[in-house]
Design a protein around this motif. Structure first.
Motif, short mmCIF file in Angstrom:
data_model
loop_
_atom_site.label_atom_id
_atom_site.label_comp_id
_atom_site.label_asym_id
_atom_site.label_seq_id
_atom_site.Cartn_x
_atom_site.Cartn_y
_atom_site.Cartn_z
N THR A 273 0.82 -1.20 0.00
CA THR A 273 0.00 0.00 0.00
C THR A 273 0.85 1.25 0.00
O THR A 273 0.34 2.35 0.12
N GLY A 274 2.14 1.13 -0.12
CA GLY A 274 3.04 2.27 -0.10
C GLY A 274 3.71 2.43 1.24
O GLY A 274 4.90 2.72 1.32
N THR A 275 2.96 2.21 2.32
CA THR A 275 3.54 2.38 3.65
C THR A 275 3.28 1.18 4.55
O THR A 275 3.93 1.04 5.57
N GLU A 276 2.32 0.32 4.18
CA GLU A 276 1.96 -0.78 5.05
C GLU A 276 2.07 -2.11 4.30
O GLU A 276 2.03 -2.15 3.09
N GLN A 277 2.16 -3.16 5.05
CA GLN A 277 2.16 -4.50 4.48
C GLN A 277 1.05 -5.30 5.15
O GLN A 277 0.83 -5.19 6.35
N SER A 278 0.35 -6.08 4.37
CA SER A 278 -0.70 -6.95 4.89
C SER A 278 -0.26 -8.39 4.76
O SER A 278 0.41 -8.74 3.80
N GLY A 279 -0.65 -9.24 5.69
CA GLY A 279 -0.24 -10.63 5.64
C GLY A 279 -1.14 -11.49 4.79
O GLY A 279 -0.90 -12.68 4.63
N ALA A 280 -2.24 -10.93 4.25
CA ALA A 280 -3.21 -11.72 3.52
C ALA A 280 -2.90 -11.77 2.04
O ALA A 280 -2.11 -10.99 1.52
N GLY A 281 -3.52 -12.70 1.36
CA GLY A 281 -3.37 -12.84 -0.07
C GLY A 281 -4.30 -13.92 -0.57
O GLY A 281 -5.32 -14.21 0.05
N ILE A 282 -3.94 -14.50 -1.70
CA ILE A 282 -4.77 -15.53 -2.33
C ILE A 282 -3.90 -16.72 -2.72
O ILE A 282 -2.78 -16.55 -3.20
N GLU A 283 -4.42 -17.92 -2.50
CA GLU A 283 -3.80 -19.13 -3.03
C GLU A 283 -4.86 -19.86 -3.85
O GLU A 283 -5.94 -20.17 -3.33
N ALA A 284 -4.57 -20.08 -5.11
CA ALA A 284 -5.55 -20.68 -6.01
C ALA A 284 -4.99 -21.94 -6.65
O ALA A 284 -3.79 -22.06 -6.89
#
Length: 507
Positions: A273-284
Motif C-alpha cells: 500500500t506504499g507504507t503498510e504490508q498486509s499478511g493476507a493474499g490468495i492461493e488458487a
C-alpha cells in the motif's frame, strides 16, 4: 415532487442514458434523468475512463524500459508515486464528470438523484434520499438504461483489497507485487497488462481455449505471444478449482458450477500500500487443459469473468416487462430498441446480443432512441460495424467478422495477414502485431472484417469501420494512398495485396 409530467424519463445516467437524454433535449423534448449515483455511470467512474488513464501511465512506464534497453537512452525508473498517479486519474474523471453535468444542465435536462422504481409503463416512483419521494410520468416514452455490474463467483465475493472486480481493481490500495487475473476477455487482458507494466508478477487464466475468445483466432494468437513475451503467464483452457484467502478462516463456498471454495492457508506476501504490508493474499488451484494442477499464490485476485445486467428493484413487472433467461431486457424492435410494451425503450448493457455492451455502442443506441421519441426515423445501429478494442500492450482492435465466423455465416472467404514488422514504422515500434483482412474473394469482394494487433491500433480502426459499414471492397480501399512511414500503411498494403496490386507483399 408529486405529480411531475415530462416528455421522456430516462432511468440511469451512464453512457446510454445520458446520451439519450442529451439528444432528446436537443430535439426539443422535456427530459428527466433519474440516477442514483453519478451521471457518467460505470464507464466514466469505474471503467473506461479511469482504466485508460492508468493504462496510459503504464505505457509511460514501459517507455522508460524501452528507452533504456532498446534505444540506449540510459533512463531509470526510481518508483511509481501511487498517490500522484491516482490524483491524476481522479482529476481526469472529475473533469469529465463535470463536463457531462454541464452538458445536461445546458441542454435543460432535469437530473434527479434518486432510486427509480417502475409504477406503470410510463410511470416512475423516485425515492430521493433526504427528500422523500415522488412520482413522474412520461408522455412520450420511458428509457431503461440501468447498466451492468461485474459478475462474481460463489466463494470469491470481492473484498475491495485482496479479491477485486473490474469496478474496484483500480481503487484497491497500492500496487500489488503479484496478481492472478481470472478471465481472458478484454477487461482481464487490460488489467493483466497494466499490472505487468507496473512490475507485478501476473498470471492470466481463461477457461476458453484462447484469450479474447470472441475475436479472430489470429488476434488471440498474436496477443498471447506478445503477453508471454512481456512475462505474463497465460493459462488457457484452464479452470479455477479452488481459491483460498490466506490468513482467514476456511468457509464453504457452497455448491456451484465453478467448484470454487474459500478457506485458510499459509500467509501470503501481502499487498503493498506504499507504507503498510498486509499478511493476507490468495492461493488458487488451477486445472490446465492438459491435466495436472497448478498452485498460484498472489497478493490480489481480479475476477473478470463478465458483467450482468442490473434490474434489481426496478419492478419491471409493473410496466409489463420481464428479463430473459440471462437477465437482459430484450427489445421487440431492434430498429428502434422499443420493447414489447409501447413507449418503453432499452439501451446499453440491459440489451442482449447483438448489442456489445460497449460504451460507444451505447452512445449510438441513445441517439436512435431519442430520435425515435422525437418522431424521426433514424438508421438502426449496425452492430456488425461497431469496433471492438482492447487497450492492453499491445492493443487489439477489430470490426466485423473473424475468419471462422465469416465461414460459419456461409461466406466464401479469403484473408490476408501482414505483420506490422513488415513496415518501417512497425520496426520502429518493435512490438510486433499484425493486420488481418477478411473479405469475399476477388478485388471487388466485400470486406467482412478487419483485425489489428499492435501499438495504438485503437486509433487505426476507424478506416476499417467505414470499409465494413459501407460494404467496401479491397479495390475500393487500395486506391487510397496511406502515408509513409506509418502503422496505418500496413492496412493499406494488406488491401493492396487482396486487390491484386501488392507492392511489398504478394498473395
Amino acid at each position: 415532487m408529486s405529480g411531475n409530467t415530462t416528455d421522456v424519463i430516462v432511468i440511469g445516467g451512464g453512457t446510454g442514458g445520458y446520451s439519450t437524454a442529451l439528444r432528446a433535449a436537443h430535439l426539443g423534448l422535456g427530459v428527466t434523468l433519474v440516477e442514483r449515483d453519478l451521471v457518467g455511470g460505470t464507464c466514466l467512474h469505474r471503467g473506461c475512463v479511469p482504466s485508460k488513464a492508468m493504462l496510459h501511465a503504464a505505457e509511460l512506464v514501459d517507455g522508460v524500459a524501452e528507452a533504456r534497453e532498446r534505444w540506449g537512452v540510459k533512463a531509470t525508473l526510481d518508483s511509481v508515486d501511487w498517490s500522484a498517479l491516482v490524483a491524476t486519474r481522479d482529476d481526469i474523471v472529475s473533469r469529465n464528470h463535470k463536463g457531462v453535468e454541464g452538458q445536461l444542465s445546458a441542454a435543460g435536462v432535469t437530473v434527479v438523484r434518486g432510486t427509480a422504481t417502475l409504477a406503470g409503463p410510463r410511470t416512475v416512483q423516485v425515492d430521493v434520499p433526504g427528500a422523500g419521494g415522488g412520482r413522474w410520468t412520461a408522455r412520450r416514452g420511458l428509457v431503461l438504461a440501468t447498466g451492468s455490474r461485474p459478475r462474481t463467483l460463489p466463494g470469491l465475493e470481492p473484498t475491495g483489497e485482496h479479491i477485486v472486480t473490474s469496478d474496484d481493481a483500480l481503487f484497491a490500495p497500492g500496487l500489488p507485487s503479484s496478481v492472478l487475473v481470472l478471465g481472458g476477455g478484454a477487461i482481464g487482458v487490460e488489467y493483466a497488462s497494466f499490472h505487468r507494466s507496473m512490475g507485478a508478477e501476473v498470471t492470466l487464466v481463461e477457461a476458453a481455449e484462447r484469450l479474447l475468445p470472441l475475436e479472430d483466432e489470429d488476434v488471440s494468437r498474436h496477443l498471447t505471444r506478445a503477453l508471454k513475451k512481456r512475462g505474463i503467464t497465460v493459462l488457457t483452457g484452464a479452470r479455477l478449482t479452488d481459491a483460498r484467502r490466506t490468513g482467514t478462516h476456511r468457509t464453504s463456498a457452497g455448491q456451484s458450477g465453478t467448484g470454487i471454495r474459500t478457506g485458510t492457508g499459509q500467509s501470503g506476501a501481502g499487498v503493498r500500500t506504499g507504507t503498510e504490508q498486509s499478511g493476507a493474499g490468495i492461493e488458487a488451484r488451477v486445472q490446465p487443459a492438459r491435466g495436472g494442477e497448478t498452485v498460484i499464490a498472489a497478493e490480489r485476485l481480479l475476477v473478470a469473468v463478465g458483467r450482468v445486467p442490473v434490474t434489481d428493484g426496478l419492478n419491471l413487472a409493473a410496466a409489463g416487462l420481464a428479463t430473459d433467461e440471462r437477465g437482459f431486457v430484450p427489445p421487440a424492435d431492434w430498429a428502434t430498441l422499443e420493447t414489447a410494451v409501447p413507449g418503453v425503450f432499452v439501451v446499453g448493457d440491459l440489451l442482449p446480443p447483438p448489442s456489445l455492451g460497449l460504451a460507444h455502442a451505447s452512445f449510438a443506441e441513445g441517439l436512435v432512441v431519442a430520435e425515435t421519441l422525437a418522431g424521426l426515423r433514424p438508421r438502426p445501429v449496425d452492430y456488425a460495424a461497431v469496433p471492438r478494442v482492447t487497450y492492453s500492450s499491445p492493443q487489439t482492435a477489430s470490426v466485423g467478422l473473424g475468419e471462422a465466423a465469416a465461414r460459419d455465416a456461409g461466406f466464401e472467404v479469403v484473408s490476408n495477414v501482414l505483420p506490422l514488422t513488415a513496415t518501417a514504422k512497425g520496426m520502429v515500434h518493435g512490438q510486433g502485431g499484425m493486420v488481418k483482412v477478411v473479405a469475399e474473394p476477388g478485388p471487388d469482394g466485400r470486406v467482412l472484417g478487419v483485425h489489428l494487433v499492435g501499438p495504438h491500433v485503437s486509433e487505426m480502426i476507424s478506416e476499417s469501420q467505414l470499409a465494413v459499414a459501407w460494404d467496401a471492397s479491397p479495390a475500393d480501399i487500395a486506391q487510397h494512398i496511406h502515408a509513409h512511414p506509418t502503422l496505418s500503411e500496413a492496412v493499406g498494403e494488406t488491401f493492396l495485396t487482396l486487390a491484386g496490386r501488392g507492392l511489398h507483399q504478394h498473395a
